[in-house]
Design a protein around this motif. Structure first.
Motif, PDB file in Angstrom:
ATOM      1  N   TYR A   9       0.831  -1.193   0.000  1.00 55.22           N
ATOM      2  CA  TYR A   9       0.000   0.000   0.000  1.00 55.22           C
ATOM      3  C   TYR A   9       0.872   1.251   0.000  1.00 55.22           C
ATOM      4  N   THR A  14      -1.198   1.219  -5.113  1.00 58.50           N
ATOM      5  CA  THR A  14      -1.119   0.007  -4.309  1.00 58.50           C
ATOM      6  C   THR A  14      -0.853  -1.176  -5.228  1.00 58.50           C
ATOM      7  N   SER A  34      -4.606   3.916  -4.857  1.00 53.80           N
ATOM      8  CA  SER A  34      -4.814   3.534  -3.453  1.00 53.80           C
ATOM      9  C   SER A  34      -6.211   3.820  -2.941  1.00 53.80           C
ATOM     10  N   ALA A  37      -8.620   0.855  -3.273  1.00 51.29           N
ATOM     11  CA  ALA A  37      -8.169  -0.450  -2.775  1.00 51.29           C
ATOM     12  C   ALA A  37      -9.296  -1.268  -2.125  1.00 51.29           C
TER      13      ALA A  37
END
Length: 137
Positions: A9, A14, A34, A37
């Protein structure tokens, strides 16, 4: 057998890697923004059985938390809230980005291709996962 998934991350991107169903081989899955995610993982967990998720734990050389620890801890809290039943294991992610870059060089990628930070994140997650698998057996 369910898969094991690894997450590298970062603030912007990510990297995600996953094992095969026999938990022998780690392969890069993707790199995502990210902020997407949790939504990505909800979708993925709906399609694939995952036994455990490895989340990188950034540390400095002396073992102290790094600057990005706060960002990752927030993600871990969101992850735990979204997936309370999922097992999480934190793994040391020191050197994975450097190892990923060296892997790109060793595999013969051209300079332009090595500048792809998304690929570095995905390879970093794969290295974390493969390291975990090699210690597991």
């Amino acid at each position: 057998m369910p898969r094991i998934l690894a997450i590298d991350y970062g603030q912007k991107r990510t990297g995600i890697a996953v094992t095969d169903e026999m938990q022998i081989i780690a392969s890069g899955l993707t790199t995502i923004p990210s902020e997407t995610a949790i939504a990505f993982l909800k979708d993925y967990f709906g399609k694939e059985k995952v036994e455990k998720v490895l989340i990188g734990e950034p540390k400095q050389m002396n073992g102290e938390p790094s600057q990005s620890t706060e960002i990752i801890e927030k993600f871990v809290a969101q992850f735990t809230n979204a997936f309370p039943e999922m097992k999480i294991e934190r793994v040391d992610e020191r050197f994975t980005s450097k190892m990923a870059f060296q892997t790109m060089i060793d595999s013969g990628l051209k300079k332009k291709q090595r500048q792809n930070k998304a690929l570095i994140d995905e390879i970093s997650a794969t290295i974390m996962l493969q390291d975990y698998l090699s210690r597991k057996f």
